[in-house]
Every structure is written in structure tokens, then in C-alpha cells.
Design a protein around this motif. Structure first.
Motif: not given
Lengths: 993, 441
Positions: A886-912
């Protein structure tokens, strides 16, 4: 004529003393320090004068003193000599001092010796004031052979006091009839003479046993040499007293005088055997036993008087003759100790014993009496004067405490200033405490002495008061863990939000300070604000906007997205609504959960997960008759991660419907108040149906439960019928009591539009999704092989791809990966009519950091990164089959990275002809944290060929408050989106339903 | 530094000349071997016959000691000529570099670091009569960290110097003129005078630094002040002589409480409440340790304090009496932060069988010593195993006591010396004492 020892104040009883009272007397007083061994008796040297012991009469004497004054003045009138001897016993006598320790034990503990000793010394000084105003001759006894210069300060203090007391005391003397006028004016019969008595001498002068050995070497030099010491001491004392102006040229101006041409120092050269009582007694006994005859030449008298050796020696160096010459002079010429050209001799009066007693009693009451009511001669005004006098005497002697007072008083403002230095307008308790600690350390460096503690408390109080007086910060933690920076205020948190954090609640609980709670009602009503701002994207992710640090769940998970969604327009997109509370009345309210918080929280852990299983099964098998299938399915998978209790659950499922219901019902009622009982009933193989004797606290729930019980097998929708009068505080999670829904959805699921919105070649463009980091703006292709089983009649039996069990999902994944395995399996069980096809789904697991940076992950531990040529090499298998952090260090900065949070799930559904389903379940912190769910009974079905975005809650909060997102990077398994999110179902099934 | 160079030169020369000597002839060899004559020859050697001195390392160093002591004293005295306060400040600022130089110098220049330090025959002044710090003791100190400082406080004539000498290793039967610290002589007794002035220092061979002080609150010292009408202490600074006396004593005590591992409070009777008051005042006035860094929490140093009851009688050795004494001291020092329970003491149970924590209460730092040279009469009861035995046990206890670090950095002997000089400076400049003296009656 024998007179007795008396104790001052003493009123002579007349009768047999008529003649004696008419006698003119000289008063000789003894005071000074004495070691413990002498039991406070300093008058040993004169004890023998009347031919018997008067003051120190018993070897086992254990004299007590007045508890108030800590002093005791004994007197003895020797009519033969015409002398009244006074003997002061007080705290300078170690024997008395140690006894007083018991009275002062509390003070010693609290204030320390320095102030206790000052107090004791003050009482002793009062007794000395008395002695100096009634005596002709005073003898200061020293236990050693060195002049104790601490007397100098004492004398100076006494002199100051004498001057001050003159007025009051002479007024008192005026009341005595027939007292000479000059006595009344000078307040004393004469300027007293002080003699110095040293009770021990250097070993070389000592008489006694050692002396015997030494006499051979020349006893002739003995007396001259002790005289030499005496004279040296006389010189020393004279110099010192002169220099410090204790004695002056005019004796009547000073506290006392010392004779100019007479000896005033006596050094005792004899050893008093009683000072070492044990040795003396034992050794005398030993000597006697060794040579019983040896003692025959000692007279009986002598043996008896071993301890009361009477000093009647006639040789050159004895105390009697030393003292007698002064007494004689007093009777003949009187003392005239003036120095220099002052010819007029000082006043000298030899009173009769009767007059003296009268004067001494007055003086005693003036200087020593503490009980004012006894003294009718003093009116109120004078009383005050006397009090003033005594308190000034006390302060004169209380150097150490006064120093401490001055010192601490000086440093206190300094320390307070240190505290107030660079203070922000409002600050937190932590800051207050650290500042206070700093101030205290500054204080500790400079402050000193017995009052240290008192002033430390004062400092603490001052600083605390300053803080509480408008500088206290509200400090309610936001849902992201930042304190509210507003001054202390009321309001700002909705009751449901859980935003009023435990911190604050505890603080109020901790603080039993009633004024504070009173103040609370007068505090301004205000919203919280931590001053922290984040950047977040809207539900669909197309627009980013700043957001205030949320203090309520509603603001965190709903309001912000509503507002931004309005801006973006995604509010009007096609969306799937999550179940929320629908009030049926005006006076709806939050359900009361868990009256017994701690017990519930604990039992939750194991009871809860089981309950969850039960419900999960129910949800996934809504038809009931598919149970057999799911059982088979599980056996096939041979799940290893499942606990044993899971297996038992499977078995119970095999059994008739009610059993399963029981599991479900208990899962529900877990949330209501009766955890213990319910757990038990669930575990028992045959749960009695009607025994849900719920406590009377929540009736609605009971109804729900019994409803569910009675006709659950027929109509499931009744079971799920939510309450319309009570809503769920906090968020829905697997262990939430059934029948309660939150006021607002914390999740959002919107359809951005047709699947063509996403081009895997281009990735997600910035205008589509704002703030995605370069190289990470791609969804992951996920190929799923779908196998249709037609032989099942109503079979909705699509194996859910990536079930809630990780192992199963993995199994599925391997199947998809290698067609061979799949085919082989098909071959084995090839009796079924199967149709098989592959669908391509695009998924994206998107994280968002507090600064609004967004990125996708390609694996639980990896940020999606395209190759140099802009190709995505990863596929979606890893993200769909594993728990995602759920929490992942944000790659936006290396030293003391901010903690990013899982916020969205994108799904592109198939035509089936299938539906992709989503069943997100989030455990935002390690167990016992509950698993948060959307509240939908079935996995959410997404329409075909569309771009769907599931927005997860911004803040997760259970009944006990929010699970605040960590500020520092945490282990990847700290909070998890549990595997089994994605599933596929056949289209017809959903349509049928 | 030049002195060290000299030593180095001399050492080098020595080895040369030794070789040469052997070649040249045997003339000097008998002198080398004539060790018993050393003492008698010492005067001759002092005359500067360096060749003679080279014959033995010990001998060689002796003349330099004397020279240097003198030099040190001169150096110390010269700034003491009533320098203006500004000057004093300068000298203070110069002190840290001096300290560094000395440390480096010792590290780099010490040709033979294993060389035994010069043995001290008698004490040297650390603080002189005029209350100036003396550098003379520095040369006896080494650059090693395993040392201990024992100080001594007491009223006049209680036997401080005698006890310190005995602690240093003198035998009670020795004539007192051989004592490391000079005890009172007959003349002193006759005049009721004191002997030690300022602070005397002695380093024993097992690296115990002993500090003997002038008597506290002494009439004799005060008399001398009065006689001298010494402007240095009199009128100007403290309101009166008796205040000056009190403050002077407090300063000495505060100094000792800051730089010693163990401070011995000697009393010869039980007990002077004013002396205990004085001790606690000194504890109160002791300036906080000057070397604490800003950010660190200030940990004030408080030494172990041992109460020594000198001239104790047989009665004093009885359990009930010891119990009483311990309880009195414990209660008196209830609020004090001085360490009065650190395992030294007569009632620990292993000194005298009858004096155990069971009979006397929890042991504290209280020790009793009987009169020296008590004549033992056959069959008589003494209550103690004799002065010599008690003394050696006490000495062991003192040497074995846990040493708390005086500062938060580890000090070597030389560092300690510089630290002590800094503390002394701090004590003399501290405004506490002035403030205190104003409040005296």
C-alpha cells in the motif's frame, strides 16, 4: 545549705530560701559545643565546686530538651560561693542535636540540612540572647583546642539583635519594681565577660596515663607550655574578635568584653574518662580482676567517684582558680574591660538572687517564650515587634537559605526568559516540554541551594501557565498524522470522523486539571488546520489539485474528490456507486460500537478473520448450490497458505446450509457487542439457532441478526438490508458489523470511457492523467486465458482469477503463463467440452505521493519503468497475482523519499463476453488491522471494453481511529492491497442476475 | 619545553658518556655502584655535578626536580602580583593552547615513555599561601589515565596532614619530620597554629594524587590574615576578615569537591554541626563544571565523600555508636548530592567483625581511626584491631573505590592538572562566593 538544680524559668519557692534570695549573686553561664559522648554537659569542670555533682549526675543520663526551643537552661544556685550557674543545653550539643533530628526528620528530607540547621541555630541564638542579657560571666566551651570562628558570625548577629531588642526589653524591665535605672537602660546587669574553655588539648599536654610516661622527660616544662598555648589562643581570639568588631574599646557598646589583663582561656589538660565510657569501665574491671589488691590503696570513695572526679586539685593549672579570679573580681571591683582613654567604667550591678530571678523570668519570656498568651505584659503591638525581631534574627543566621533564595530568584526570570525565547505563537506539548527542559537546565546551572526544588516547581508552573495561556496548540492530529497548528479550540472534527485523535482524548483524560476542561467551553469554535497541503488527483486521475490536510474522514475520502471532481467533470462520468447509509429519519446517528474497546479490539483479531472467511464465501457463492464447486476448486489448488481453521470452514460448508449461515451470522454479530459468546457459538458444531441473546445495547442490530437468521436461506437481500437509522462510524471493513453502512463512500469507481482511450504505444498522456512520472505512465498488459465450462447447468463457475488466496492466484498465473501446463491439464481431464480463449486486459496499479507525483508499479517491489525506446516489458501478472504494497517510496527524490500511497487501480477491459471484476481488499497496517472492503457484496463488475479507474480511500480508519500513513518508508508488507482483486466472470451470469 | 629538551639531551649524553666511561677508565664505576651513599651524596649532586648525576637515572633527575620546582613557583608567583582583572582574563585565554602544547610535547618528545616517574620525597604546593595556583606539580604527573585524586578537608588540628602522609605510605612510627605532608610540630601546638597552607600535592608510586589542604575555618589562619592585614583578602573583596576566612575555606572546599575522586572529611570529635553545614555550603557554591559542552545535558560532578573520625575512642567503635553516627550522617546528607555510600566504611562488615550492616545499618562512608600510638595495656579492651591494621584497610578501601569520571572526557594526570587549574580559576572568579559573603551576618 543545699540547694537544688533548677530549670529556667524558675520561680523560687521561698520558704527555706529566704536568706538565699536576699544574697547578692554573680551569674555564670555555660554554653558551647559538646561532643556526643559528653551527653550535652559542658559544666563538668564546675560540677565539683559545691562538693558534689550538680549538672551531670548520672552516667546513663539521657536528658531531653524543650521540643519547641530545642534548648534547656539548667541553673544551680551555690549560696556558699554566691554564684548562680546556668547551663545551656541546646543544638550545639550533639546529644541534643541528634535527638532533635527526630523532630525534624521531615524537614531534613524536604528542605535539607542547610535550612534545618539554620532553624536550629536560630533557636539556640534566642537562648544565647537570654544568657547574654542576664549573665555576668559566660563560658564558651569548645570540645577541641581551637577557637571556633563560627562564633564570630553568631556574635555579630547577636549584637545586631541586642541593639534592636533594647527598646522592647527595657520596657519590660521597667515593670519590675526597684530595678536600677541603668539596668533598665542597658538591659543587662553589666557588659558580660566571656571566657573560653577548651575541653581537650594536643596529645603532648595531656595528663593521665601518657603523662606518666612522659613526666620522666621533664614535667617541669609542662605547665609553662600549656600556658603558652593558652596565651597563644588568647592572642588569636583577641585579634579575631577585635578585627571583626565583636569587642570594642567601650565594653558597654559591645555584646560582651574580654578582660584585657586577665587570663580568659582555659585549656583542659585532663582527660575525662567518661568520654570513653566503655573502655574505661571495661578496663577498670580488667585491671581490678588482674590485681584485686592493687585497688585496695584506692579509697572506696575514689572507686565510686571514678566518673565524678571532682576537680579540687590545688596545683597551678586548674579551672576553679581560673574561674574564681573572675568571680572575685566581680565581687570586688566589678568588670571594667574598657580599653584606651575611656575612664568611665561601665555599669556593673550585682543583683540579689530574688531580683535576678525576677529579671531572668522576664527575659526568658521575652527572648524564649513562644507561647504569647502566657505573657500578659506584652500587648499586641509589642508582640508584633518581638516577632519582627525574632524573624530578623532568623534571617541573619539563615545565610545559606537566603543565598539560595537570592540565587534562585535571580535565575528564575532568566530561565523563564530562556523558555519564552523564540517561541512561536502556538506550539505543541512536545515543544513546550523540550523548551521547559532547556529552561530547567539553564536554571540548574545557575541556581543553587536548598530552595532549588521549590523554585524548579515554580518555574515549571510559570512555563506551563504561559503555555496554557493562549500558546497551546490544538495538536489534534490530522488523518495523515500532522498536528493542528491552530491555537487550542473546540470543534473542527465531525463526530464520525475519528479525526479527534486519541492523543487529544487521552490528553484530556490525563489532565485532571479541572480549570482546563472548564476553559474548553470558552474556546473559540474553529476548524482544524495543520497548515500542511498535499497535491492529489481527482477520482479519475485527470486533474490534480491542492488539498488541505484532512481532519475528517469525509474530507479525506469524499469531500475533496467531490469538489475536485466537479472541477474535472469526473463526477458526471459513469460510475459504480458503493453502498452508503440512507437515512430514513431525521435523527439518525452513529452506531455505538464496542463499549468495551480493548477487549473487543483484541478478540477481533482471531474472531474477525474467521468471520471474514464466512462472509467471503457467502459473497462469492451467492447461489448456494455452487458450494460443491468451490470446494473442489480449492482441493484442486491444494492451498498451503490456508490455515487449518480454513479447512474446517470448508468442511462446514459441505454440510447443510444453516451451518454456513451460522458462520456468516456470527461474522455479522462479531461486530455487535457480544464477541465472546458469538465466537463460541460459531465454533460449536451445531450452533443453537435462537440463542443470540444479545445485550440490550443495540436493538437494531439484534433485529438484523434475527432477520438474517430466520429467513436467510430464502432471501439473502434481507440479510444485507442495512440500517437506515444508524450509520457506521469509520469505514467498512471485513469485520464491520453487518447492517451498518458508512455515510459516504470512501472508494470511487468511474469509467473514463471506451478502452480506446488507452494506447499501449503512447501510454497515458499528461492531459489524460496528470502528474504521472515519465516512463511510468503505462498500464500493464495482462493476458488471461479464459476457459468456458458449458457442462455445468447454471454454472457460473468461472474460476475467479486470482482468488483471495495468494497461492491460488499464483497457480492461476502459472496456468496462464505456460500454455503447455494448461493443455496438459486439459488433456488429462479432457472429457469436458471446453472452449478456451485469451483476453488482454490492461491494468495499472497507481501510487500517488504527497506532492502529487504518480507512478505505476510493475511488481510489488518495482516501479514501472519503460525501456529506453519507450517499451513496456513487464506484464500484469505480478501485480495481479501478488499482494501489492500500500505504501511505496516515491522515486521523486532519493534521500528521505516521500511515501507514496496506492491510490488507483486502472483497468482497461477487453472486448470479450466476460466481465472483469474487482474486489479490492486493503489491510493498511499489519495485523490486527482489519481488512477494508468496499462494502459491495459481490466483486465489482466492470463493463466491457472500457477504461475504469478505481480510486482507493485516501485514509483508512477503523472504529478506533485512522491507520495513519507512515512518514518514513516502511517494509513493503506493512500495508497491503491483498491479492485477489481481479477476477473474471461470464457475461450471462451477471446479466441473468 | 626547554626542560624536556634538557632531559632528552642529558639522556642521550648519558648513554654516550656511559660508553665513554667504560672505555676511559674505571674511575666512575665505583660511584655508580655506591648506591647506599646516594642519600648522603645528594647535596653534592645538587651542586650540579652532572657527570655524577648521570650515573643513575634517579639521581640524574633529582637535581632537575628541585630546579624545576623553583622555576614553577616563580612562574606561578609572577602573575600573582595582583594582576588587573583584564590581565587575568588574558592568562586564562592563553591557558588552553598551553595545555595543548604540553600534551603534544609530552607525546612527541618523551624519549622513554616507560621511564618511571620521579618519586616524590615530599609534597609540593598546588595552591600557595597567596591562593595562587602553582605549576610545580606538573612535572610529577604523567600522561596516563589510571590515577586517582584523594583530597582532605577538616578543621584545624584534626590530623589531616598526618593522615594524608600515612595514606601516602608513611608508617605511624616514623618520626614526623619524614612525613610526606608536614604535620603540626610542637611549636605549632604551642602557638595554636596551623602548618599546611594552601593545598599540597603528592603523587604516590601507585599514581594516587593526594591533596592536603590548610585547615578550614581556622582561627589560626584567620589570625594570620588579621596580623598581616593582607589587602589581598581583606576588606576590599569580602566585607570583613571573618567573611574572607569563611569564603576562603569554602573556595578551597569547593575546589576539592570538583577535582577529587574521594574527599575525606576529617573530624576529631563527633561532630561539629557547623562543619557539616560548611561542607554542604561548599557543595552548594561549587561552580558547575566549566567544561560542559553547550548542548549536552549538564551532569554535575559530585565526589565520593568519606567521613573520617580521627582520635576515635573505644566507645566509638561500638556497634550502637557507629549505627548512630551513620544514621546522623545519612540524615544530614539526605538532600546532598555528595556520594556518601560508595563502599568505603568501617561498617561494611569486613573491617571489624562486630560492625556489619546488620548491626549498624546500611554501610556508608564512615571510618574511624583511633589515636596513633595508643599505649596498649595488657588485657585492656580496645574495640578495634589497632591503628596500623585499620589504616591499611582504609587505604585499600580508598584505593579500591569506584572512580567516577570527573569530567565527561577521560583525563590523564596532566590533563587533570590543567583541569584543576581551570577549576581553581573558576572557583576564584565565581560570583557565588561574593554573593554568599554579602549574606553573612
Amino acid at each position: 545549705m543545699r540547694t537544688k538544680k533548677f530549670k529556667l524559668p524558675h520561680i523560687p519557692s521561698g520558704k527555706d530560701l529566704v536568706g538565699v534570695l536576699e544574697q547578692k549573686v554573680i551569674v555564670v553561664s555555660f554554653f558551647g559545643k559538646s561532643p556526643y559522648s559528653s551527653l550535652g554537659c559542658k559544666a563538668g569542670l564546675i560540677d565539683g565546686f559545691p562538693g558534689r555533682r550538680v549538672f551531670h549526675t548520672s552516667l546513663i543520663d539521657d536528658p531531653d530538651v524543650d521540643q519547641e526551643l530545642l534548648c534547656d537552661i539548667e541553673g544551680y544556685h551555690d549560696p556558699k560561693q554566691r554564684v548562680i550557674y546556668l547551663h545551656l543545653r541546646g543544638v550545639f550539643d550533639v546529644h541534643t542535636l541528634i535527638k532533635s533530628y527526630d523532630l525534624f526528620s521531615k524537614e531534613l528530607e524536604e528542605k535539607g540540612y542547610l535550612s534545618v540547621w539554620a532553624d536550629m541555630k536560630y533557636r539556640y541564638a534566642r537562648a544565647l540572647m537570654f544568657l547574654f542579657s542576664v549573665s555576668h560571666i559566660l563560658l564558651i566551651s569548645h570540645p577541641t583546642h581551637n577557637f571556633d570562628i563560627s562564633y564570630v558570625h553568631l556574635f555579630r548577629a547577636l549584637d545586631v539583635m541586642r541593639q534592636k531588642a533594647l527598646g522592647g526589653f527595657s520596657e519590660l524591665l521597667r515593670t519590675i519594681p526597684g530595678l536600677p535605672k541603668e539596668w533598665i537602660i542597658t538591659c543587662r546587669p553589666c557588659s558580660p565577660r566571656v571566657l573560653f574553655l577548651f575541653e581537650s588539648c594536643p596529645a603532648i599536654y595531656r595528663e593521665g596515663k601518657i603523662d606518666v610516661a612522659r613526666t620522666g622527660s621533664g614535667s617541669g616544662g609542662k605547665y609553662p607550655s600549656i600556658k603558652k598555648l593558652e596565651h597563644a589562643l588568647e592572642d588569636q581570639i583577641y585579634h579575631i574578635l577585635r578585627k571583626s568588631r565583636v569587642i570594642t574599646n567601650i565594653s558597654s557598646n559591645s555584646l560582651f568584653a574580654i578582660p584585657a589583663n586577665q587570663e580568659f582561656v582555659f585549656v583542659q589538660t585532663k582527660v575525662d574518662p567518661s568520654n570513653d565510657g566503655i573502655a574505661h569501665m571495661v578496663n577498670s574491671l580488667v585491671d581490678f580482676c588482674k590485681d584485686p589488691n592493687g585497688d585496695c590503696n584506692r579509697s572506696n570513695e575514689e572507686i565510686v567517684n571514678t566518673f565524678s572526679k571532682i576537680h579540687l586539685e590545688v596545683n597551678g593549672h586548674n579551672f576553679r582558680s581560673f574561674l574564681q579570679q573572675h568571680i572575685d573580681q566581680a565581687f570586688t571591683k566589678g568588670f571594667d574591660d574598657n580599653v584606651g582613654r575611656h575612664t568611665s567604667a561601665g555599669y556593673f550591678e550585682i543583683p540579689t538572687a530574688g531580683v535576678w530571678f525576677e529579671v531572668s523570668n522576664k527575659a526568658y519570656s521575652f527572648f524564649l517564650s513562644s507561647d504569647q498568651s502566657l505573657d500578659k505584659d506584652l500587648n499586641k503591638n509589642k508582640l508584633q515587634q518581638q516577632q519582627l525581631l525574632l524573624s530578623s534574627l532568623h534571617s541573619l543566621l539563615d545565610t545559606d537559605v537566603r543565598f539560595s533564595e537570592g540565587r534562585c530568584g535571580k535565575v528564575l526570570p532568566l530561565a523563564t526568559a530562556t523558555y519564552q525565547e523564540n517561541l512561536p505563537p502556538q506550539y505543541t506539548r512536545d515543544y513546550h516540554e523540550s523548551k521547559l527542559a532547556h529552561a530547567l537546565s539553564v536554571f540548574a546551572v545557575h541556581a543553587r541551594g536548598p530552595l532549588f526544588d521549590q523554585y524548579t516547581t515554580q518555574l515549571e508552573k510559570d512555563c506551563d501557565k504561559y503555555w496554557k495561556n493562549g500558546h497551546q496548540m490544538c495538536e489534534v492530529l490530522s488523518l495523515t498524522g500532522n498536528p493542528c497548528t491552530n491555537p487550542l479550540h473546540r470543534g473542527g472534527g465531525e463526530g464520525a470522523g475519528g479525526g479527534e485523535l486519541q492523543g487529544e482524548a487521552n490528553k484530556t483524560l490525563d489532565d485532571p486539571d479541572p480549570p482546563e476542561s472548564l476553559d474548553r467551553t470558552q474556546l473559540p469554535l474553529k476548524e482544524h488546520s495543520s497548515g500542511v497541503r498535499y497535491v492529489s488527483a481527482c477520482n479519475c486521475g485527470r486533474k490534480q489539485g491542492p488539498r488541505e490536510d484532512p481532519f475528517t474522514m469525509r474530507a479525506a475520502n469524499y469531500d475533496f474528490y467531490q469538489v475536485l471532481g466537479e472541477d474535472c467533470g469526473c463526477n458526471h462520468l459513469e460510475s459504480i456507486h458503493f453502498p452508503v447509509f440512507q437515512p430514513s429519519t431525521q435523527d439518525y446517528r452513529a452506531a455505538q460500537l464496542f463499549s468495551n474497546k480493548s477487549a473487543a479490539g483484541f478478540l477481533w483479531k482471531d474472531g474477525g478473520t474467521r468471520g471474514m472467511e464466512g462472509r467471503e464465501l457467502n459473497v462469492s457463492t451467492p447461489q448456494g448450490n455452487t458450494q460443491g464447486f468451490s470446494l473442489v476448486n480449492r482441493e484442486l489448488c491444494t492451498s498451503q497458505t490456508e490455515g487449518t481453521h480454513d479447512d474446517t470452514l470448508e468442511i462446514t460448508e459441505d454440510e447443510p446450509e444453516p451451518r454456513c449461515e451460522a458462520g456468516f451470522v456470527s461474522g455479522q454479530s462479531m461486530g455487535s457487542d457480544i464477541i465472546q459468546e458469538e465466537t463460541v457459538s460459531r465454533l460449536s458444531p451445531n450452533p443453537p439457532r435462537g440463542d443470540h441473546s444479545l445485550p440490550d445495547t443495540s436493538h437494531e442490530i439484534i433485529i438484523q441478526v434475527s432477520d438474517a437468521d430466520s429467513d436467510s436461506s430464502k432471501d439473502k437481500s434481507l440479510v444485507r438490508q442495512p440500517s437506515t437509522t444508524e450509520y457506521l462510524p469509520g469505514m467498512l471493513h471485513a469485520n464491520s458489523p453487518a447492517g451498518l453502512l458508512p455515510q459516504f463512500p470512501s472508494w470511487s469507481l468511474v469509467c473514463l470511457g471506451p478502452s480506446s482511450l488507452y494506447s499501449h504505444n503512447l501510454g497515458l498522456q499528461d492531459q489524460q492523467q496528470a502528474g504521472l512520472l515519465g516512463g511510468s505512465a503505462y498500464l500493464l498488459p495482462w493476458d488471461v486465458t479464459v476457459r468456458l465450462e458449458h457442462h455445468r447447468d447454471r454454472g457460473s463457475g468461472w474460476p475467479t482469477v486470482g482468488d483471495q488466496y495468494g497461492s491460488k492466484g499464483k497457480m492461476q498465473a502459472t496456468n496462464q503463463h505456460s500454455g503447455t501446463v494448461l493443455r496438459g491439464r486439459k488433456g488429462k481431464g479432457g472429457n469436458k467440452d471446453l472452449s478456451e480463449f485469451v483476453v488482454k486486459i490492461f491494468v495499472g496499479v497507481e501510487y500517488e505521493c504527497p506532492r502529487g507525483h504518480r507512478f505505476m508499479c510493475s511488481a510489488p517491489d518495482k516501479v514501472l519503468k519503460t525501456t529506453g525506446s519507450g517499451l513496456v516489458k513487464d506484464n500484469g501478472n505480478k501485480v495481479t497475482s501478488n499482494d501489492m504494497s500500500l505504501y511505496f517510496p516515491c522515486p521523486c527524490r532519493n534521500a528521505k523519499p516521500l511515501v507514496a500511497q496506492l491510490m488507483r487501480i486502472h483497468v482497461v477491459t477487453p472486448k470479450a463476453p466476460i466481465h472483469v471484476t474487482l474486489n479490492p481488499r486493503v489491510q493498511p497496517a499489519p495485523s490486527p488491522c482489519p481488512v477494508f472492503v468496499t462494502g459491495c457484496e459481490q466483486p465489482l463488475k466492470l463493463s466491457q471494453s472500457a477504461y475504469w479507474v478505481l480510486r482507493l480511500p485516501y485514509v483508512y480508519a477503523g472504529e478506533h481511529g485512522p491507520y495513519v500513513a507512515p512518514k518514513q518508508p516502511v517494509p513493503l508488507n506493512y500495508g497491503r492491497l491483498l491479492a485477489g482483486v481481479y477476477g473474471i466472470t461470464e457475461v450471462q451470469v451477471s446479466e441473468e442476475k | 619545553m626547554s626542560e624536556f629538551d634538557k632531559v632528552k639531551d642529558m639522556r642521550q649524553k648519558k648513554y654516550f658518556s656511559m660508553n665513554k666511561d667504560r672505555k676511559d677508565g674505571n674511575r666512575r664505576l665505583p660511584i655508580i655502584l655506591a648506591k647506599p651513599e646516594r642519600d648522603t651524596d645528594r647535596d653534592k649532586e645538587r651542586l650540579g655535578d652532572k657527570n655524577m648525576a648521570k650515573s643513575s637515572e634517579r639521581l640524574q633527575s633529582q637535581p632537575t626536580i628541585i630546579l624545576r620546582t623553583r622555576e614553577g613557583e616563580n612562574r606561578a608567583v609572577s602573575p600573582s602580583q595582583r594582576p588587573a582583572t583584564v590581565l587575568r582574563k588574558e592568562s586564562e585565554t592563553q591557558q588552553p593552547p598551553l595545555y595543548h602544547l604540553a600534551a603534544k610535547h609530552a607525546g612527541g618528545d618523551n624519549v622513554n615513555p616507560l621511564a618511571l616517574p620521579t618519586e616524590m620525597k615530599s609534597s609540593v604546593k598546588l595552591v600557595d599561601e597567596a591562593f595562587q595556583f602553582c605549576d610545580g606539580a606538573l612535572e610529577f604527573l604523567l600522561d596516563q589515565n589510571d590515577f586517582m585524586v584523594v583530597g582532605c578537608l577538616g578543621l584545624q588540628g584534626v590530623g589531616k596532614s598526618t593522615f594524608m602522609s600515612l595514606l601516602a605510605g608513611n608508617h605511624p612510627d616514623e618520626p614526623s619530620k619524614n612525613f610526606y605532608f608536614r604535620p603540626q610540630s610542637l611549636e605549632h601546638h604551642e602557638l595554636g597554629g596551623h602548618c599546611t597552607t594552601g593545598v599540597d600535592l603528592l603523587v604516590t608510586s601507585n599514581r594516587v594524587i593526594l591533596l592536603d589542604t590548610q585547615p578550614m575555618l581556622s582561627a589560626s589562619v584567620m589570625d594570620r590574615l588579621v596580623q598581616q592585614e593582607n589587602k589581598k583578602f581583606g576588606g576590599t573583596e569580602f566585607a570583613s576578615t571573618e567573611n574572607a576566612m569563611e569564603i576562603q575555606s569554602l573556595q578551597l572546599a569547593a575546589f576539592l569537591l570538583s577535582v577529587c575522586h574521594v574527599v575525606i572529611m576529617v573530624q576529631d570529635w563527633f561532630f561539629d554541626p557547623n562543619f557539616l553545614r560548611f561542607l554542604q555550603s561548599a557543595e552548594m557554591l561549587k561552580p558547575s563544571t566549566p567544561t560542559t559542552s553547550q548542548d549536552e545535558e549538564i551532569i554535575e560532578y559530585f565526589p565520593n565523600v568519606l567521613f573520617l573520625q580521627n582520635h576515635a575512642t573505644t566507645t566509638d567503635f561500638s556497634p550502637s555508636q557507629v549505627k548512630l553516627m551513620q544514621s546522623v550522617y545519612n540524615r544530614t546528607f539526605l538532600r546532598s548530592r555528595l556520594q556518601i555510600q560508595s563502599g568505603m566504611g568501617i561498617a561494611t562488615g569486613n573491617i571489624i567483625n562486630s560492625l556489619t550492616p546488620a548491626t549498624c545499618g546500611e554501610a556508608m562512608n564512615l571510618f574511624l581511626l583511633p589515636e596513633i600510638g595508643e599505649i596498649e595495656e595488657d588485657g585492656h579492651y580496645r574495640g578495634h584491631p589497632g591503628f596500623t591494621e585499620l589504616l591499611s584497610k582504609l587505604r585499600n578501601q580508598i584505593h579500591g573505590v569506584a572512580r567516577h569520571p570527573i569530567t565527561h572526557t577521560i583525563l590523564s594526570e596532566k590533563n587533570w592538572f590543567h583541569y584543576a587549574s581551570k577549576v581553581w580559576d573558576g572557583v576564584k572568579k565565581s560570583s557565588f562566593f561574593l554573593e554568599y559573603s554579602r549574606l553573612l551576618p
